[in-house]
Design a protein around this motif. Sequence first.
Motif, PDB file in Angstrom:
ATOM      1  N   VAL A 107      36.468  35.290  32.966  1.00 42.73           N
ATOM      2  CA  VAL A 107      35.993  36.297  33.911  1.00 42.73           C
ATOM      3  C   VAL A 107      35.422  35.597  35.142  1.00 42.73           C
ATOM      4  CG1 VAL A 107      34.446  38.252  34.248  1.00 42.73           C
ATOM      5  CG2 VAL A 107      35.432  37.813  31.985  1.00 42.73           C
ATOM      6  N   VAL A 108      35.816  36.079  36.304  1.00 45.73           N
ATOM      7  CA  VAL A 108      35.293  35.556  37.565  1.00 45.73           C
ATOM      8  C   VAL A 108      34.748  36.721  38.385  1.00 45.73           C
ATOM      9  CG1 VAL A 108      35.825  34.329  39.706  1.00 45.73           C
ATOM     10  CG2 VAL A 108      36.941  33.646  37.562  1.00 45.73           C
ATOM     11  N   GLY A 109      33.468  36.635  38.741  1.00 48.85           N
ATOM     12  CA  GLY A 109      32.857  37.687  39.540  1.00 48.85           C
ATOM     13  C   GLY A 109      33.155  37.510  41.017  1.00 48.85           C
ATOM     14  N   VAL A 110      33.465  38.623  41.684  1.00 51.50           N
ATOM     15  CA  VAL A 110      33.811  38.600  43.110  1.00 51.50           C
ATOM     16  C   VAL A 110      32.901  39.557  43.871  1.00 51.50           C
ATOM     17  CG1 VAL A 110      35.595  39.178  44.811  1.00 51.50           C
ATOM     18  CG2 VAL A 110      36.211  37.951  42.720  1.00 51.50           C
ATOM     19  N   ALA A 111      32.301  39.027  44.942  1.00 49.25           N
ATOM     20  CA  ALA A 111      31.521  39.872  45.855  1.00 49.25           C
ATOM     21  C   ALA A 111      31.994  39.680  47.292  1.00 49.25           C
ATOM     22  CB  ALA A 111      30.035  39.548  45.742  1.00 49.25           C
ATOM     23  N   ASP A 132      36.289  40.533  38.209  1.00 49.89           N
ATOM     24  CA  ASP A 132      35.222  41.504  37.996  1.00 49.89           C
ATOM     25  C   ASP A 132      34.319  41.558  39.226  1.00 49.89           C
ATOM     26  OD1 ASP A 132      33.620  43.359  36.728  1.00 49.89           O
ATOM     27  OD2 ASP A 132      32.909  41.999  35.163  1.00 49.89           O
ATOM     28  N   ALA A 133      33.479  42.586  39.288  1.00 48.28           N
ATOM     29  CA  ALA A 133      32.453  42.643  40.327  1.00 48.28           C
ATOM     30  C   ALA A 133      31.343  41.663  39.978  1.00 48.28           C
ATOM     31  CB  ALA A 133      31.900  44.061  40.431  1.00 48.28           C
ATOM     32  N   PHE A 149      33.737  46.135  43.657  1.00 49.53           N
ATOM     33  CA  PHE A 149      33.713  45.225  44.797  1.00 49.53           C
ATOM     34  C   PHE A 149      34.811  45.670  45.750  1.00 49.53           C
ATOM     35  CE2 PHE A 149      36.731  43.405  41.836  1.00 49.53           C
ATOM     36  CZ  PHE A 149      37.738  42.874  42.623  1.00 49.53           C
ATOM     37  N   ASP A 150      34.893  45.028  46.895  1.00 45.83           N
ATOM     38  CA  ASP A 150      35.895  45.396  47.889  1.00 45.83           C
ATOM     39  C   ASP A 150      37.268  44.948  47.399  1.00 45.83           C
ATOM     40  OD1 ASP A 150      37.496  45.876  50.055  1.00 45.83           O
ATOM     41  OD2 ASP A 150      36.227  44.816  51.509  1.00 45.83           O
ATOM     42  N   GLY A 168      33.317  48.544  37.580  1.00 43.29           N
ATOM     43  CA  GLY A 168      33.026  49.897  38.040  1.00 43.29           C
ATOM     44  C   GLY A 168      34.196  50.853  38.019  1.00 43.29           C
ATOM     45  N   LEU A 169      35.231  50.543  37.258  1.00 40.94           N
ATOM     46  CA  LEU A 169      36.395  51.435  37.199  1.00 40.94           C
ATOM     47  C   LEU A 169      36.079  52.676  36.362  1.00 40.94           C
ATOM     48  CD1 LEU A 169      39.278  48.841  36.739  1.00 40.94           C
ATOM     49  CD2 LEU A 169      38.454  49.890  38.862  1.00 40.94           C
ATOM     50  N   THR A 170      36.579  53.805  36.813  1.00 37.61           N
ATOM     51  CA  THR A 170      36.379  55.095  36.149  1.00 37.61           C
ATOM     52  C   THR A 170      37.681  55.886  36.203  1.00 37.61           C
ATOM     53  OG1 THR A 170      35.789  56.362  38.139  1.00 37.61           O
ATOM     54  CG2 THR A 170      34.001  55.118  37.062  1.00 37.61           C
TER      55      THR A 170
END
Length: 213
Positions: A107-111, A132-133, A149-150, A168-170
């Motif tokens: 997993v890599v977080g992206v902002a 991921d965010a 995230f964007d 944050g997917l829904t």
Amino acid sequence: MRDIRIKICGLRTAESVAAACEAGAAYLGFNFFDRSPRSVTIDEARDLAVDVPIGVAKVALVVDASDDMLDQIVGRVPLDMLQLHGTESPDRVRDLRARHGLPVMKVVGVASSDDLEKLDLYSQVADQILVDAKPPKDAVLPGGNGLTFDWRLISARRWPVPWMLAGGLTPDNVAEAIALTGARQVDVASGVESAPGVKDAERMQAFVAAARA
């Protein structure tokens, strides 16, 4: 109908496992991070995993887990993949692939665009990457915070291994996320819950339907 593979993460009960499979999930995630409301014990995960239908991948989510903990998880739970959600280095990814003989998803977080280099780095050593965010600096959890995230940051990017979109997917936004990123795999945890750690069968069905519509 689009051929989108869906991972439902943080399953804690036999009922939610059955509902996720019925909805059409391709991956089921069992969370071993004890500070998460979605966490399970090794014994609980074993009992849940044994009834998963053949063809549905069982994934262990861990956060900077020790060798001893991973030995216990892999030795007692029938798994198909490890998901590394901590600060594991590329060398650690390589070592765990060799040690356990299981595919590894990192997993890599992206902002921001500054985080994209890590995706390229880990795609050289992992079997899959999960985009991921990036959690806030004061976050208790490394994921499952319901943050997006964007998506435009990765809209034209591809890697040499399969990748999965999370964050944050829904049921309401997953179709837009897929359209913007070109993702063929998506991951959801809090977005299909009625309360933290409580999966909702109707929301799981709605999420899968929206992703594939």
